[in-house]
Design a protein around this motif. Structure first.
Motif, PDB file in Angstrom:
ATOM      1  N   TYR A   1      25.141   7.359  29.478  1.00  0.00           N
ATOM      2  CA  TYR A   1      25.809   7.057  28.184  1.00  0.00           C
ATOM      3  C   TYR A   1      25.410   5.889  27.321  1.00  0.00           C
ATOM      4  N   ASN A   2      25.081   4.891  28.267  1.00  0.00           N
ATOM      5  CA  ASN A   2      24.440   3.861  27.371  1.00  0.00           C
ATOM      6  C   ASN A   2      23.025   4.120  26.856  1.00  0.00           C
ATOM      7  N   LEU A   3      22.331   5.027  27.471  1.00  0.00           N
ATOM      8  CA  LEU A   3      21.165   5.505  26.619  1.00  0.00           C
ATOM      9  C   LEU A   3      21.570   6.240  25.412  1.00  0.00           C
ATOM     10  N   LEU A   4      22.727   7.220  25.252  1.00  0.00           N
ATOM     11  CA  LEU A   4      23.142   7.861  24.176  1.00  0.00           C
ATOM     12  C   LEU A   4      23.557   6.857  23.155  1.00  0.00           C
ATOM     13  N   GLY A   5      24.437   5.854  23.477  1.00  0.00           N
ATOM     14  CA  GLY A   5      24.725   4.993  22.544  1.00  0.00           C
ATOM     15  C   GLY A   5      23.695   4.149  22.075  1.00  0.00           C
ATOM     16  N   ALA A   6      22.740   3.856  22.825  1.00  0.00           N
ATOM     17  CA  ALA A   6      21.512   3.248  22.156  1.00  0.00           C
ATOM     18  C   ALA A   6      20.860   3.849  21.368  1.00  0.00           C
ATOM     19  N   SER A   7      20.564   5.240  21.432  1.00  0.00           N
ATOM     20  CA  SER A   7      19.803   6.166  20.586  1.00  0.00           C
ATOM     21  C   SER A   7      20.626   6.327  19.343  1.00  0.00           C
ATOM     22  N   ILE A   8      21.780   6.519  19.227  1.00  0.00           N
ATOM     23  CA  ILE A   8      22.871   6.356  18.178  1.00  0.00           C
ATOM     24  C   ILE A   8      22.561   5.180  17.457  1.00  0.00           C
ATOM     25  N   LEU A   9      22.729   3.952  17.846  1.00  0.00           N
ATOM     26  CA  LEU A   9      22.452   2.507  17.432  1.00  0.00           C
ATOM     27  C   LEU A   9      20.984   2.466  16.714  1.00  0.00           C
ATOM     28  N   LEU A  10      20.031   3.182  17.581  1.00  0.00           N
ATOM     29  CA  LEU A  10      18.758   2.925  16.900  1.00  0.00           C
ATOM     30  C   LEU A  10      18.488   3.733  15.673  1.00  0.00           C
ATOM     31  N   ILE A  11      18.989   4.876  15.659  1.00  0.00           N
ATOM     32  CA  ILE A  11      18.986   5.914  14.432  1.00  0.00           C
ATOM     33  C   ILE A  11      19.805   5.397  13.181  1.00  0.00           C
ATOM     34  N   LEU A  12      20.927   4.555  13.422  1.00  0.00           N
ATOM     35  CA  LEU A  12      21.627   4.352  12.458  1.00  0.00           C
ATOM     36  C   LEU A  12      20.842   3.256  11.335  1.00  0.00           C
ATOM     37  N   PRO A  13      20.021   2.261  11.713  1.00  0.00           N
ATOM     38  CA  PRO A  13      19.481   1.518  10.721  1.00  0.00           C
ATOM     39  C   PRO A  13      18.195   2.032  10.156  1.00  0.00           C
ATOM     40  N   ILE A  14      17.622   3.136  10.912  1.00  0.00           N
ATOM     41  CA  ILE A  14      16.652   3.814  10.501  1.00  0.00           C
ATOM     42  C   ILE A  14      17.092   4.738   9.266  1.00  0.00           C
ATOM     43  N   LEU A  15      18.126   5.610   9.505  1.00  0.00           N
ATOM     44  CA  LEU A  15      18.789   6.480   8.533  1.00  0.00           C
ATOM     45  C   LEU A  15      19.285   5.486   7.116  1.00  0.00           C
ATOM     46  N   ALA A  16      19.813   4.438   7.436  1.00  0.00           N
ATOM     47  CA  ALA A  16      20.291   3.489   6.573  1.00  0.00           C
ATOM     48  C   ALA A  16      18.985   3.206   5.430  1.00  0.00           C
ATOM     49  N   ARG A  17      17.989   2.961   6.032  1.00  0.00           N
ATOM     50  CA  ARG A  17      16.747   2.516   5.148  1.00  0.00           C
ATOM     51  C   ARG A  17      16.314   3.825   4.400  1.00  0.00           C
ATOM     52  N   ILE A  18      16.366   4.950   5.196  1.00  0.00           N
ATOM     53  CA  ILE A  18      15.610   6.339   4.545  1.00  0.00           C
ATOM     54  C   ILE A  18      16.773   6.571   3.334  1.00  0.00           C
ATOM     55  N   TYR A  19      17.971   6.565   3.489  1.00  0.00           N
ATOM     56  CA  TYR A  19      19.020   6.608   2.375  1.00  0.00           C
ATOM     57  C   TYR A  19      18.663   5.901   1.255  1.00  0.00           C
ATOM     58  N   ALA A  20      18.454   4.642   1.416  1.00  0.00           N
ATOM     59  CA  ALA A  20      18.346   3.604   0.478  1.00  0.00           C
ATOM     60  C   ALA A  20      16.987   3.830  -0.107  1.00  0.00           C
ATOM     61  N   LEU A  21      15.984   4.176   0.498  1.00  0.00           N
ATOM     62  CA  LEU A  21      14.557   4.380   0.012  1.00  0.00           C
ATOM     63  C   LEU A  21      14.544   5.790  -0.916  1.00  0.00           C
ATOM     64  N   LYS A  22      15.226   6.721  -0.425  1.00  0.00           N
ATOM     65  CA  LYS A  22      15.407   7.810  -1.121  1.00  0.00           C
ATOM     66  C   LYS A  22      16.155   7.489  -2.514  1.00  0.00           C
ATOM     67  N   ASN A  23      17.160   6.895  -2.586  1.00  0.00           N
ATOM     68  CA  ASN A  23      17.807   6.510  -3.554  1.00  0.00           C
ATOM     69  C   ASN A  23      16.940   5.980  -4.686  1.00  0.00           C
ATOM     70  N   GLN A  24      16.319   4.826  -4.184  1.00  0.00           N
ATOM     71  CA  GLN A  24      15.308   4.080  -5.038  1.00  0.00           C
ATOM     72  C   GLN A  24      14.245   4.770  -5.506  1.00  0.00           C
ATOM     73  N   ASP A  25      14.067   5.741  -4.866  1.00  0.00           N
ATOM     74  CA  ASP A  25      12.664   6.552  -5.275  1.00  0.00           C
ATOM     75  C   ASP A  25      13.320   7.488  -6.574  1.00  0.00           C
TER      76      ASP A  25
END
Length: 144
Positions: free
Chosen positions: A47-71
């Protein structure tokens, strides 16, 4: 003053706090799962690993969304600038350029932009080469 050597941007909260902390939590969770292997606490470790995986993906996704919008904004900006400078549509030139080239060209001042666009197309210049060719750097301190 912004130029080729200092144009890279870092967002400290993202680059130096949130992303490293989520990575540490993810690694810590992997260590917990491996150390709990074969014990009763393996479930909570997963459960901790699942939560950590989700939390690791969130800032990466936020960055990708921002960069795609900027592009998208950069492409629109370049279409507008090219039209204002030449009175012609940028679509013909845009199809011959990679997005990385268009992003690099946005730093060029208006007097050198059209020449650099043609040079980038004919010479197949890489984005780094385009940025190095720019004589009058157009600053952008608001990008992501």
């Amino acid at each position: 003053m912004q130029n080729f050597k200092n144009h890279a941007r870092y967002y400290p909260l993202h680059h130096f706090i949130v992303t490293p902390l989520t990575l540490i939590y993810f690694i810590w969770s992997i260590v917990n799962v491996t150390s709990a292997w074969g014990t009763d606490s393996l479930n909570s470790g997963f459960y901790n690993l699942l939560g950590a995986s989700i939390l690791l993906i969130l800032p990466i996704l936020a960055r990708i969304y921002a960069l795609k919008n900027q592009d998208r904004i950069i492409r629109m900006e370049m279409r507008q600038r090219y039209f204002e400078l030449t009175g012609e549509s940028f679509s013909g030139k845009e199809k011959k350029l990679r997005l990385s080239q268009i992003i690099a060209l946005r730093f060029a001042s208006d007097p050198e932009l059209v020449v650099l666009i043609d040079k980038a197309i004919s010479g197949g210049m890489r984005s780094k080469e385009i940025k190095q060719e720019i004589q009058n750097w157009q600053e952008d301190k608001k990008r992501v």
